[in-house]
Scaffold this motif. Sequence first.
Motif, PDB file in Angstrom:
ATOM      1  N   ASP A   1       0.861  -1.179   0.000  1.00 56.34           N
ATOM      2  CA  ASP A   1       0.000   0.000   0.000  1.00 56.34           C
ATOM      3  C   ASP A   1       0.902   1.235   0.000  1.00 56.34           C
TER       4      ASP A   1
ATOM      5  N   THR B   1      -0.018  -5.780   1.073  1.00 53.04           N
ATOM      6  CA  THR B   1      -1.461  -6.011   0.897  1.00 53.04           C
ATOM      7  C   THR B   1      -1.776  -7.304   0.168  1.00 53.04           C
TER       8      THR B   1
ATOM      9  N   ALA C   1      -1.458  -7.198  -6.557  1.00 54.16           N
ATOM     10  CA  ALA C   1      -2.464  -6.226  -6.128  1.00 54.16           C
ATOM     11  C   ALA C   1      -3.834  -6.527  -6.725  1.00 54.16           C
TER      12      ALA C   1
END
Length: 382
Positions: free
Chosen positions: A284, A291, A368
Amino acid sequence: MRKLRTIIRILILRADAYAKRKTYDCAPGPDSFYEKKYLPAEASLLRAGNFMLFSVISKSMKKELDHCIDLYLDDQQKKDKALIADIEREFIKCHLLNRMLPSEFFLYQLYHKSLAEREEWLSDRERWNVLHRRFKASVHHEINDKINFYRMTKDFFKREACEVSAITSLDNFLRFTAAHHDIFVKPMEGGYGQYTYKLRVKNRNEAKNVWKKLSDNGRWMVEELIIQDGRLSQWNRSSVNTVRIPSFITAEGRHKILVPIFRTGCKGQIVDNTANGGYYASIDPDTGIITSDGVDKQGLYVERHPDSQLKFRGWQVPDWQELVSICERLHRSLPPYHRYIAFDFALSDKGWVLIDANWGQLFGQGPARKGVRKEFMLYTKP
């Protein structure tokens, strides 16, 4: 046969250019895209059923796709001829419209996405083309030459380095190794951690032998060895574990960061690249918290590092705000035509130090689970 292939290639390029100008119905299912949208005559060569023709004119691409199918599908899926045919059809569309390579097609799981969703993802080929078109190859060469970039940003490296090549001085290298017996050697132009290694040079005779071997085999950058901070070495002690930050200075002068990643090596390896068995995970950009799970070069996810057993998701990168501040100061210290650079940093006993810089892939998209094409185009616009 050669003339026929040339004609086919020209027609494909025309079809590709035409397709890129169109907005297609993105509804999933077998009745979408080429099956329902009637393109010009040349585009009919690339209708979903013409994978055989595509294979003839793109043998290397077909070989890479076959390799990815073998790598990413299980044994039962590989036996499903209908599934394989569907994957081949979808890949043609994704390659034409989104410039995706087979590895990206699988890594970003684009097979399961609609055409509109695929448009959100940035391919490595498109990234490269946009950067060269907007910022020129000479800008890339300026940072790709490692010793040149070191001289530009020495204060951020926080360690000494020197060049070894056929035109450099042996005396300089002897002075360097007299001050630093433990050194890290890497090729002047290269990537993926290839041909890099650590050395302990005990005396002057050993230094002469090292210099002779290196200078006879190209250009090399020799660095003072990094002493890694324990908070990062706990992931893997044999490698220097790093953070890659894709850094942008927009046309309006704002600093932006896009999908930073944490990288860690595996037991026994001195580099953290996935090509050498390492793992990466998305960070992040606001908080510095990882993340995602870790990902290896095959796109396989792991919750924990297989050696240290540390959990990726939720781990806080130390001193994150300080790193972001250093990244911005570093980027702004460079000539203004350096609008985009992917910086690699390590946390040492001297704090955050610069490792390298490049026009690196934005592979933080994968872990992500989010495409960044829109942001990339916005941050690099003239």
